[in-house]
Write a protein that holds these residues in place. Structure first.
Motif, PDB file in Angstrom:
ATOM      1  N   ALA A  31      20.760 -12.904   8.275  1.00  0.00           N
ATOM      2  CA  ALA A  31      20.230 -12.496   6.974  1.00  0.00           C
ATOM      3  C   ALA A  31      19.832 -13.713   6.141  1.00  0.00           C
ATOM      4  O   ALA A  31      18.779 -13.731   5.482  1.00  0.00           O
ATOM      5  N   ILE A  32      20.661 -14.762   6.171  1.00  0.00           N
ATOM      6  CA  ILE A  32      20.358 -15.987   5.421  1.00  0.00           C
ATOM      7  C   ILE A  32      19.097 -16.657   5.977  1.00  0.00           C
ATOM      8  O   ILE A  32      18.224 -17.131   5.227  1.00  0.00           O
ATOM      9  N   ALA A  33      18.966 -16.670   7.296  1.00  0.00           N
ATOM     10  CA  ALA A  33      17.769 -17.258   7.915  1.00  0.00           C
ATOM     11  C   ALA A  33      16.506 -16.509   7.505  1.00  0.00           C
ATOM     12  O   ALA A  33      15.473 -17.112   7.177  1.00  0.00           O
ATOM     13  N   ALA A  34      16.597 -15.177   7.493  1.00  0.00           N
ATOM     14  CA  ALA A  34      15.434 -14.367   7.093  1.00  0.00           C
ATOM     15  C   ALA A  34      15.065 -14.617   5.638  1.00  0.00           C
ATOM     16  O   ALA A  34      13.878 -14.709   5.287  1.00  0.00           O
ATOM     17  N   LEU A  35      16.083 -14.767   4.784  1.00  0.00           N
ATOM     18  CA  LEU A  35      15.833 -15.048   3.372  1.00  0.00           C
ATOM     19  C   LEU A  35      15.144 -16.397   3.191  1.00  0.00           C
ATOM     20  O   LEU A  35      14.213 -16.538   2.379  1.00  0.00           O
TER      21      LEU A  35
END
Length: 454
Positions: A165-169
């Motif tokens: 999720a952090i990577a996508a953000l």
């Protein structure tokens, strides 16, 4: 030949008598298993096998009295059944023992048969080996290991999902930054700058109605927050401080079924339910010097911990367990108080524990059909027989007390209330015909200010 046979026969008879006498002396002609039951039922209040309690240790007592006093099991039978009579007869060894142990009177056991005493002596001579107790630490470790596998798997999955999720953000932020850079390099940016509001005053002038509304809402929320904070000052539901000596109500009131009023005796007769003195603890712990309930131990605690807390009781009372006497050097125990009414509040325990006992229990069980109580104390203090560490179970606010007075029906079936409130009862039957004239505590003055406030 005849002489030899005669001599052989006499030898066998002598050996038989010797073995018989030896068995009798050493107390091995009894049943040790039955002796263990009798020992626990009759002797453990004052004796242990391997250490002095009120009386001496009893392991090997048959051999000991033979060596010390030159007496046999017949003497022990007399001593156990009626030691007072034995001492009065002038028996030297009996009086020596009496003097040695501070002239402490031993209980008489005329009810024990000779067979019972032989069984007890057999147990003290050859006590059966104790069965190995289950290791709670081992069981806890196994359980924890079993539960840890799925827990670790779940944790790993959560970490992986969070990282994705952090990577996508981060990718999304990079894309937006790239779009802004391109926008800054175009002619459209100049047009946007001309229409942009350049100060807070311009924003407020344009949206002042919205601003005033938001300020009003924030003011109301702030007022409510301050009011709510003020109203809950002094309310400590869930408060459970650590005490200088660990005391588990679950072990004493739950496992051992000790009645609340055995220790808190003034709750029934006075305004305050006092903290029991350490002498109350010593009523039991004078003979219970170690923790042997292996079937129950609180997680994270072992036998050494519980034994250490019992030693704190001895230190506080000045009790010397080796000599079985008080040294006169006691230490006060600084208990941390949990339930403490303000000075301007009057609360009488006896009024609730005695006069209101059945009414409070009935009212509580009616309101809590799935969580019923059997002792009136639990209505206010919670199910204290399940607590290892006592905590404040309710709010103890004025509103909480008033609600109880409004819903608890007075027991009008007992002779005193039936006669004392006769006229009031008849009046309420006419005033509240739908309720059948039920009288709750508020109807007999339970909401009068002077009842609870000086």
């Amino acid at each position: 030949m005849i002489s030899w046979r005669k001599h052989y026969r006499q030898t066998l008879i002598a050996i038989g008598l010797l073995l018989s006498t030896s068995a009798s002396i050493y107390g091995q002609d009894g049943d040790p298993k039955n002796g263990e039951k009798l020992f626990k039922a009759n002797c453990t209040a004052c004796h242990a096998l391997d250490k002095q309690v009120v009386g001496p240790p009893l392991k090997g007592v048959v051999e000991r009295v033979k060596t010390e006093g030159g007496v046999d099991t017949a003497w022990l039978h007399k001593w156990i059944k009626n030691n007072k009579e034995l001492r009065a007869s002038g028996d030297k060894y009996a009086n020596e023992i009496f003097e040695k142990f501070n002239k402490t009177e031993m209980q008489l056991f005329p009810n024990l048969s000779d067979k019972d005493i032989d069984d007890i002596l057999a147990f003290t001579t050859n006590p059966p080996a104790p069965e190995p107790a289950a290791d709670p630490k081992k069981d806890a470790t196994t359980t924890d290991a079993t539960a840890a596998a799925p827990a670790n798997s779940t944790t790993t999955s959560v970490v992986i999902i969070s990282l994705l999720a952090i990577a996508a953000l981060l990718v999304w932020i990079l894309i937006k930054l790239r779009q802004l850079v391109k926008l800054g390099q175009s002619d459209d940016l100049a047009g946007l700058n001309e229409t942009r509001v350049k100060s807070f005053s311009e924003i407020y002038a344009k949206y002042h109605y919205v601003g005033k509304g938001l300020i009003a809402i924030l003011a109301l929320l702030a007022t409510y927050g301050i009011w709510n904070w003020i109203m809950w000052i002094g309310v400590y539901k869930g408060y459970k401080p650590e005490q200088p000596i660990y005391f588990s109500h679950k072990i004493h009131a739950g496992e051992q079924k000790i009645d609340c009023q055995l220790c808190h005796s003034s709750a029934k007769y006075g305004k305050v339910s006092e903290i029991p003195s350490m002498n109350v603890c010593m009523n039991c712990h004078r003979t219970i010097s170690e923790y042997n309930a292996q079937h129950y131990m609180e997680p994270g605690k072992d036998k050494a911990f519980y034994d250490g807390e019992i030693q704190k009781i001895y230190a506080a009372t000045g009790w010397d367990p080796a000599k079985q006497q008080y040294t006169g050097k006691s230490q006060p125990v600084e208990w941390t108080r949990i339930h403490n009414m303000p000075d301007f509040v009057y609360f009488n325990h006896s009024q609730h524990v005695v006069a209101g006992e059945q009414a409070i229990i009935n009212s509580f069980n009616k309101k809590n059909p799935t969580n019923k109580i059997d002792v009136v104390c639990k209505a206010c203090h919670g199910k204290i027989d399940t607590m290892n560490v006592v905590q404040m179970a309710n709010d103890f606010t004025m509103g909480w007390c008033i609600e109880c007075h409004r819903t608890t029906e007075v027991d009008m079936n007992n002779g005193y209330n039936k006669e004392y409130f006769k006229n009031l009862h008849d009046k309420l039957k006419k005033q509240y015909p739908k309720d059948g004239g039920k009288i709750t505590v508020d109807a007999i003055g339970g909401l009068e200010c002077g009842k609870c406030h000086y």
